[in-house]
Design an enzyme around this catalytic site. Structure first.
Site, PDB file in Angstrom:
ATOM      1  N   TYR A 129       0.676  -1.300   0.121  1.00 40.32           N
ATOM      2  CA  TYR A 129       0.043  -0.024   0.169  1.00 40.32           C
ATOM      3  C   TYR A 129       0.837   1.235   0.124  1.00 40.32           C
ATOM      4  CZ  TYR A 129      -4.139  -2.851   0.633  1.00 40.32           C
ATOM      5  OH  TYR A 129      -5.034  -3.683   0.407  1.00 40.32           O
ATOM      6  N   PHE A 189      -5.193   7.706   5.775  1.00 39.70           N
ATOM      7  CA  PHE A 189      -5.587   6.153   6.378  1.00 39.70           C
ATOM      8  C   PHE A 189      -4.605   5.422   6.146  1.00 39.70           C
ATOM      9  CE2 PHE A 189      -6.571   6.977   1.714  1.00 39.70           C
ATOM     10  CZ  PHE A 189      -6.030   5.797   1.135  1.00 39.70           C
ATOM     11  N   ARG A 205     -13.051  -5.548 -11.063  1.00 35.92           N
ATOM     12  CA  ARG A 205     -13.406  -4.379 -10.405  1.00 35.92           C
ATOM     13  C   ARG A 205     -15.056  -4.233 -10.563  1.00 35.92           C
ATOM     14  NH1 ARG A 205      -9.548  -1.812  -8.646  1.00 35.92           N
ATOM     15  NH2 ARG A 205     -10.625   0.113  -8.786  1.00 35.92           N
ATOM     16  N   THR A 221     -15.408   1.129  -4.286  1.00 42.01           N
ATOM     17  CA  THR A 221     -14.707   0.821  -3.079  1.00 42.01           C
ATOM     18  C   THR A 221     -15.618   1.137  -1.642  1.00 42.01           C
ATOM     19  OG1 THR A 221     -12.972   1.638  -4.196  1.00 42.01           O
ATOM     20  CG2 THR A 221     -12.705   1.871  -1.721  1.00 42.01           C
ATOM     21  N   ARG A 236     -18.656  -6.057  -2.499  1.00 44.85           N
ATOM     22  CA  ARG A 236     -18.756  -5.124  -1.527  1.00 44.85           C
ATOM     23  C   ARG A 236     -19.962  -4.782  -0.989  1.00 44.85           C
ATOM     24  NH1 ARG A 236     -13.631  -1.802  -4.249  1.00 44.85           N
ATOM     25  NH2 ARG A 236     -12.282  -2.773  -3.233  1.00 44.85           N
ATOM     26  N   ASN A 239     -14.018  -3.520   3.551  1.00 44.58           N
ATOM     27  CA  ASN A 239     -14.846  -3.719   2.301  1.00 44.58           C
ATOM     28  C   ASN A 239     -14.694  -4.957   1.454  1.00 44.58           C
ATOM     29  OD1 ASN A 239     -12.350  -3.341   0.856  1.00 44.58           O
ATOM     30  ND2 ASN A 239     -13.142  -1.318  -0.056  1.00 44.58           N
ATOM     31  N   HIS A 290      -9.725  -6.543  -2.421  1.00 40.26           N
ATOM     32  CA  HIS A 290      -9.043  -5.751  -3.169  1.00 40.26           C
ATOM     33  C   HIS A 290      -8.884  -6.248  -4.546  1.00 40.26           C
ATOM     34  CE1 HIS A 290      -5.364  -3.542  -4.539  1.00 40.26           C
ATOM     35  NE2 HIS A 290      -5.178  -4.773  -5.163  1.00 40.26           N
TER      36      HIS A 290
END
Length: 140
Positions: A51, A59, A87, A93, A104, A114, A117
């Site tokens: 990340y 965050f 996706r 998201t 999600r 959620n 990824h």
């Protein structure tokens, strides 16, 4: 359309609730093949590296802590336009903005938790796959 690979993570909130099978079923029903999969406990260093693109965002620390809070399932998915398809199956998201029937919308607990990824491009998918799998671990 082109056959491609993408990277997916089933996040700690979903593995804690034993949703791996349900999420895998949603991926497969959408036309994605799971060609590599393993359950791991991400180290802090792995999460920080993974990340790193978000390092300057407020965050980032919470995200790293969350992703190391329990087991995750890392996956290589294959299919026609796999990045875009994954996706769509994941949904937005923010689960409140996700379409009905997406991972999600169906399984997420919150914006952070959620449940999934997915890579945002074929280039990032290749980078992310290489962080967790060697070529001999992928059966295509």
């Amino acid at each position: 359309m082109a056959l491609e690979r993408t990277f997916s993570i089933i996040k700690p909130d979903a593995t804690r609730r034993n949703l791996t099978g349900a999420i895998n079923a949603m991926l497969e029903e959408a036309g994605l093949r799971i060609i590599a999969q393993r359950r791991i406990r991400m180290t802090r260093q792995q999460a920080e590296t993974f990340y790193e693109v978000h390092k300057e965002r407020p965050f980032y620390g919470d995200l790293v802590t969350f992703m190391t809070s329990g087991p995750v399932v890392v996956q290589v998915l294959e299919g026609e336009d796999a990045v875009a398809l994954n996706r769509r199956v994941m949904g937005a998201t923010n689960p409140e903005e996700a379409d009905e029937g997406t991972i999600r919308k169906t399984h997420a607990e919150s914006l952070e938790a959620n449940s999934a990824h997915g890579s945002d491009s074929a280039e990032n998918a290749a980078i992310e796959i290489a962080q967790f799998f060697s070529d001999d671990q992928i059966v295509g």
